[in-house]
Design a protein around this motif. Structure first.
Motif, PDB file in Angstrom:
ATOM      1  N   UNK A 249       0.822  -1.224   0.000  1.00 57.08           N
ATOM      2  CA  UNK A 249       0.000   0.000   0.000  1.00 57.08           C
ATOM      3  C   UNK A 249       0.852   1.268   0.000  1.00 57.08           C
ATOM      4  N   UNK A 250       2.056   1.212   0.553  1.00 55.06           N
ATOM      5  CA  UNK A 250       2.909   2.396   0.546  1.00 55.06           C
ATOM      6  C   UNK A 250       3.311   2.821  -0.854  1.00 55.06           C
ATOM      7  N   UNK A 251       3.490   1.866  -1.746  1.00 54.65           N
ATOM      8  CA  UNK A 251       3.811   2.186  -3.138  1.00 54.65           C
ATOM      9  C   UNK A 251       2.621   2.837  -3.815  1.00 54.65           C
ATOM     10  N   UNK A 252       1.436   2.273  -3.606  1.00 56.87           N
ATOM     11  CA  UNK A 252       0.237   2.855  -4.215  1.00 56.87           C
ATOM     12  C   UNK A 252      -0.031   4.255  -3.659  1.00 56.87           C
ATOM     13  N   UNK A 253       0.225   4.451  -2.382  1.00 57.43           N
ATOM     14  CA  UNK A 253       0.045   5.779  -1.783  1.00 57.43           C
ATOM     15  C   UNK A 253       0.991   6.794  -2.418  1.00 57.43           C
ATOM     16  N   UNK A 254       2.235   6.399  -2.648  1.00 58.09           N
ATOM     17  CA  UNK A 254       3.192   7.302  -3.301  1.00 58.09           C
ATOM     18  C   UNK A 254       2.735   7.640  -4.715  1.00 58.09           C
ATOM     19  N   UNK A 255       2.145   6.687  -5.408  1.00 62.55           N
ATOM     20  CA  UNK A 255       1.622   6.962  -6.752  1.00 62.55           C
ATOM     21  C   UNK A 255       0.490   7.983  -6.691  1.00 62.55           C
ATOM     22  N   UNK A 256      -0.381   7.841  -5.717  1.00 58.47           N
ATOM     23  CA  UNK A 256      -1.492   8.789  -5.593  1.00 58.47           C
ATOM     24  C   UNK A 256      -0.983  10.194  -5.305  1.00 58.47           C
ATOM     25  N   UNK A 257       0.081  10.309  -4.540  1.00 56.08           N
ATOM     26  CA  UNK A 257       0.596  11.637  -4.178  1.00 56.08           C
ATOM     27  C   UNK A 257       1.232  12.354  -5.362  1.00 56.08           C
ATOM     28  N   UNK A 258       1.781  11.614  -6.322  1.00 57.87           N
ATOM     29  CA  UNK A 258       2.445  12.262  -7.456  1.00 57.87           C
ATOM     30  C   UNK A 258       1.583  12.214  -8.720  1.00 57.87           C
ATOM     31  N   UNK A 259       0.297  11.912  -8.582  1.00 59.13           N
ATOM     32  CA  UNK A 259      -0.549  11.700  -9.756  1.00 59.13           C
ATOM     33  C   UNK A 259      -0.685  12.962 -10.603  1.00 59.13           C
ATOM     34  N   UNK A 260      -0.766  14.099  -9.970  1.00 65.10           N
ATOM     35  CA  UNK A 260      -0.922  15.344 -10.729  1.00 65.10           C
ATOM     36  C   UNK A 260       0.280  15.597 -11.626  1.00 65.10           C
ATOM     37  N   UNK A 261       1.491  15.383 -11.092  1.00 57.29           N
ATOM     38  CA  UNK A 261       2.697  15.624 -11.892  1.00 57.29           C
ATOM     39  C   UNK A 261       2.758  14.680 -13.083  1.00 57.29           C
ATOM     40  N   UNK A 262       2.333  13.439 -12.888  1.00 56.56           N
ATOM     41  CA  UNK A 262       2.312  12.494 -14.002  1.00 56.56           C
ATOM     42  C   UNK A 262       1.276  12.921 -15.035  1.00 56.56           C
ATOM     43  N   UNK A 263       0.128  13.373 -14.574  1.00 59.00           N
ATOM     44  CA  UNK A 263      -0.924  13.800 -15.496  1.00 59.00           C
ATOM     45  C   UNK A 263      -0.492  15.001 -16.330  1.00 59.00           C
ATOM     46  N   UNK A 264       0.270  15.893 -15.741  1.00 56.63           N
ATOM     47  CA  UNK A 264       0.722  17.077 -16.481  1.00 56.63           C
ATOM     48  C   UNK A 264       1.654  16.712 -17.632  1.00 56.63           C
ATOM     49  N   UNK A 265       2.281  15.549 -17.557  1.00 58.21           N
ATOM     50  CA  UNK A 265       3.240  15.147 -18.590  1.00 58.21           C
ATOM     51  C   UNK A 265       2.607  14.292 -19.677  1.00 58.21           C
ATOM     52  N   UNK A 266       1.281  14.150 -19.678  1.00 59.66           N
ATOM     53  CA  UNK A 266       0.595  13.344 -20.689  1.00 59.66           C
ATOM     54  C   UNK A 266      -0.363  14.216 -21.486  1.00 59.66           C
ATOM     55  N   UNK A 267      -0.836  13.665 -22.588  1.00 63.32           N
ATOM     56  CA  UNK A 267      -1.784  14.390 -23.428  1.00 63.32           C
ATOM     57  C   UNK A 267      -3.188  14.282 -22.835  1.00 63.32           C
TER      58      UNK A 267
END
Length: 924
Positions: A249-267
């Motif tokens: 769950x700690x890995x999934x939590x880290x993914x949720x925290x950086x989701x906005x930055x990942x979204x900004x780098x996609x179309x």
């Protein structure tokens, strides 16, 4: 003390004392001292050597040979067996590297040859403290751009890649991955894609250590922002999907925290089709901590869907661009098409009608609208609104639709006379008066009536349907009209009821005159209950018994009204929306609806129990960003949520909204602000001080967006800001003074004098000096505004009040405040000097005889350091100048030494500012 003296007396004269020891060190060269203590067995001596390396380099910087010798000894010191010595050395490396960079001609390539290998070697040191220190040093060197690009590629990156090898130490591998991620923004896209990205992708799939995957997930957004859109979508997104479904769950939590930055780098397409579904999975994750992080990132993730066409920043609604209008229309048409398309998959008959509706919408959009809004022509095929019966609301509970009203066709065509009569009797008043609920009358649908039923479809109409003009149905309609008139006659005193009775009477007369003509000219029509199935337009279901005829346009309009009144009484009395309609009111197409639904659910009390007690605060924090993304045309989706947050029991939630309400006002525009935000703003004004401070800090920003009449209403409430829950909350009053300075430009001189002046004078007498300092600035700006107004009577009255309340105040603090105000007026040029000399200076000079020295000290400073610096008193030899000079001479002979000092000191003295600050602070 006696024992100490005896001890000193007993010491032998030839003993080596501390002075002899120091003298021996002073006789050594810098390199000699360095060698002496570097070879010492004492750990602290070797630590001192590491700490004094920079000082040693500064001493020998003129000699290149000595500098190189010092750097060589640094290399030997780096092999020290004591970890504290190595850690101390690594802390000094960034400073030494900066010194070498500044003295590059004397020490060429010093850092690359001597220091960088030590930093890189310490990254794999066995001691944790040494590794952490070297990592911090490496990042500091990269941030200051002290490492050459070639060295990064050939010396740093290969070591990091080696440290992240599968057989590497677990702790070292985790730290190396973190360093790679942190240095990626510093080294740039090229090096990151060639050297760091492949190993990073491998580390994301490390099956043995979840710590490595967690570090990769935590820094995923930074890597995406560096490598760009193409590399993110091709190489990183598959890894991101794997991390989001990780079994830890700690890995999934880290993914949720950086989701906005990942979204900004996609179309936008990837964001909408793939990332949205992935985020929904995180929101519904079994782990509460993952759900908590996902909901905190939900608002920022929604904000990545923003585009210029839906989030324009024009504040005035009338200034809305054509692009915004067209976008809103396109959204509405797309929603209509989507609903029709959804229903068309359920029934074939509904599909045909949906296709005809879409084609009609396209045709109507292509036609120029040259007719007035109220002049709605009736097509050859007579049409009218469908009746709204109780079955309609049952259908609403089962399926959504955007259509509020529809037209029901009848077979054949009416005669020209009846068509003319239909046009004459048509009156939009039938549909828009109260208490009859509003029915949306879509002009496009009305124009579509002539194409709704093709001749082929007319052939499918059942023959057993009675003709709409048959005598029995006509009599039933007339009877219903008469009952309505009888029910309304007792209320004829009401003008609205009287107007409705007149309309019903006209419809009754029309049905009596044309019953025979319509019976002969109108063909039997279909019972559209079987044709439409009641599913195509659920908000406008057809009367099930088909017992109401279509006599004329006016009669049918009244017929729809009658059925709506009689059979939909429950809707009228409730005055609310059905659950289905309420859900449809929150539908938009800017962001995936599932994301918006999850965001709106953050105000649900159950979320605080199952996810996070602070979830409402996170919702309030990101609401302006979500509103900007949706655009003002979709504010209806957020209105209820905003009102819920504004009435939340937690003051922290309300405080968050109070601090951002001015930003939301800019997003929504003046009309929506006046309708929806002003009531909430008024509620915040009466809230706790913790909430009110948010409103107060941006009071000017919010009020300037309101209409002048609405803005003036708040003049009566400004006085309430002087009252706080805690009288010691002086920062509240200081902020009020700051905002009043800004509010001066929003109000007329009359309003400033009547409403802001009493508050300003009250603040000038505050118990806290910081509040008074700001208030002096406020009063001086007020004097400037009122004096420049026409006529300047308000300014003169304010000056007279200052003289009366402060210049002649029985308390010395009031008289001192008067001097401060005069000083501020002079410094900021709030009054022309000739006007100042007339209105304020005579009262100012009388304070030279004040019995309190603090007042005279401030007067001396003001006259000598401020007033005499003005050109008016330097160039002209007037009576005012003579009065000032005489006062200064009198102050120079004052019995108080401080008064003499400030009256005698020359304005150009360098001690003025320091003395002024010390005196000012001593007076409070």
């Amino acid at each position: 003390m006696a024992d100490l003296s005896l001890l000193q007396e007993d010491l032998p004269e030839d003993a080596d004392g501390p002075l002899d020891f120091v003298s021996q060190d002073e006789m050594l060269t810098p390199l000699g001292r360095l060698d002496k203590y570097a070879a010492s067995e004492n750990i602290f001596n070797r630590q001192m050597v590491a700490r004094s390396l920079l000082d040693t380099l500064r001493e020998v910087c003129d000699d290149e040979g000595d500098c190189v010798a010092v750097l060589e000894r640094i290399g030997r010191l780096a092999d020290d067996s004591e970890p504290t010595v190595r850690a101390e050395l690594m802390e000094q490396v960034p400073h030494i590297a900066l010194f070498c960079q500044e003295n590059r001609p004397s020490i060429p390539c010093a850092f690359s040859k001597y220091l960088l290998p030590i930093v890189v070697r310490y990254l794999a040191d066995q001691n944790n403290q040494v590794r952490k220190t070297s990592q911090a040093a490496l990042l500091a060197l990269l941030e200051q751009e002290l490492i050459e690009r070639f060295d990064v590629e050939t010396k740093v990156c290969p070591v990091l890649i080696e440290l992240t090898a599968p057989d590497s130490n677990d702790d070292v591998k985790t730290e190396a991955v973190a360093i790679m991620c942190k240095m990626a923004p510093m080294v740039g896209r090229d090096i990151t894609e060639r050297l760091i990205l492949p190993r990073f992708c491998e580390m994301c799939c490390d099956c043995r250590m979840f710590h490595v995957r967690k570090v990769c997930a935590a820094n995923f957004g930074d890597i995406c922002s560096v490598v760009g859109q193409q590399a993110t979508e091709e190489m990183l997104l598959p890894r991101f999907f794997q991390l989001c479904s990780d079994n830890v769950w700690g890995v999934r939590k880290a993914c949720a925290e950086c989701f906005m930055a990942v979204s900004c780098a996609t179309c936008q397409e990837i964001r909408r089709t793939k990332l949205s579904a992935l985020f929904i999975n995180l929101i519904s994750d079994p782990s509460r901590w993952v759900r908590q992080a996902a909901f905190q990132s939900l608002g920022p993730f929604i904000s990545t869907f923003a585009n210029a066409s839906t989030s324009g920043q024009r504040f005035k609604d009338e200034g809305k661009g054509s692009e915004d209008v067209s976008a809103a229309d396109n959204h509405r048409i797309k929603d209509d098409d989507a609903v029709e398309e959804e229903h068309s998959q359920r029934e074939d008959a509904s599909a045909d009608l949906s296709a005809s509706l879409e084609s009609a919408l396209g045709d109507c959009a292509a036609e120029p609208s040259a007719k007035p809004a109220g002049d709605m022509s009736v097509p050859e095929d007579s049409s009218s609104l469908c009746t709204l019966c109780s079955e309609c609301h049952e259908e609403n509970d089962r399926k959504p639709a955007n259509c509020k009203s529809a037209f029901r066709p009848e077979g054949g065509s009416s005669s020209p006379d009846s068509t003319l009569l239909d046009q004459e009797l048509f009156n939009s008043f039938h549909f828009w008066r109260t208490p009859i609920p509003v029915i949306d009358l879509d002009k496009e649908l009305q124009q579509d009536t002539g194409e709704r039923l093709s001749p082929e479809r007319q052939g499918d109409i059942p023959k057993e349907v009675p003709a709409p003009g048959s005598p029995n149905i006509t009599m039933a309609t007339r009877k219903e009209l008469e009952e309505m008139i009888e029910n309304l006659e007792p209320h004829m005193d009401d003008p609205d009821v009287k107007a409705q009775v007149e309309v019903l009477s006209a419809a009754l007369r029309a049905s009596s005159l044309d019953a025979h003509e319509e019976a002969s000219s109108v063909e039997p029509r279909s019972e559209l209950q079987d044709e439409l199935g009641g599913n195509e337009l659920p908000d406008c279901s057809i009367d099930q018994d088909a017992s109401v005829p279509l006599i004329s346009a006016a009669e049918e309009n009244m017929d729809g009204t009658l059925h709506y009144v009689h059979r939909g009484a429950d809707v009228i009395t409730s005055g609310g929306l059905s659950p289905d309609e309420e859900r449809r009111s929150k539908v938009q197409d800017v962001v995936p609806q599932a994301l918006l639904d999850q965001y709106l659910s953050m105000t649900d009390p159950s979320r605080a129990q199952t996810v996070d007690t602070e979830i409402a605060k996170h919702c309030a924090y990101s609401l302006p960003g979500v509103a900007l993304t949706l655009g003002r045309q979709n504010w209806h989706c957020l209105r209820e949520t905003y009102e819920t947050l504004a009435s939340d029991m937690q003051w922290k939630v309300r405080r968050t909204l109070a601090f951002s309400i001015h930003e939301l006002a800019v997003i929504l525009g003046d009309q929506l602000t006046a309708a929806d935000l002003v009531p909430i703003f008024n509620g915040f004004l009466k809230d706790l001080d913790e909430v009110r401070i948010g409103v107060l800090k941006h009071l000017h920003d919010f009020l300037k967006l309101l209409h002048i009449d609405k803005r003036r209403e708040y003049l009566y409430q400004l006085q309430e800001f002087l009252v706080t829950d805690n009288s010691r909350n002086w920062r509240f009053r200081a902020e009020l003074a700051e905002q009043l300075i800004l509010l001066l430009e929003l109000y007329s001189p009359r309003d400033v004098y009547d409403y802001l002046r009493p508050i300003a004078l009250n603040l000038c007498a505050d118990k806290v000096s910081s509040v008074r300092w700001i208030s002096y600035k406020l009063v001086s700006e007020m004097v400037k505004k009122l004096h420049t107004a026409t006529p300047p009577t308000f300014g003169v009255d304010l000056i007279n009040e200052l003289v009366e309340n402060f210049g002649r105040c029985p308390k010395w603090s009031g008289r001192q405040a008067f001097v401060f105000v005069c000083q501020t007026v002079i410094e900021d040029d709030c009054l022309p000097m000739d006007q100042f000399a007339v209105h304020l200076m005579p009262h100012l000079l009388t304070l030279a005889n004040d019995r309190v020295p603090n007042v005279r000290v401030l007067l001396a400073k003001t006259l000598r350091q401020t007033l005499l610096e003005k050109e008016y008193f330097l160039a002209s030899a007037s009576c005012h100048q003579e009065a000032v000079e005489q006062t200064i001479m009198a102050l120079q002979m004052d019995r108080d030494s401080d008064v003499k000092y400030f009256a005698s000191i020359h304005p150009s003295s360098t001690k003025i500012s320091e003395d002024a600050m010390s005196t000012a602070s001593s007076t409070y």
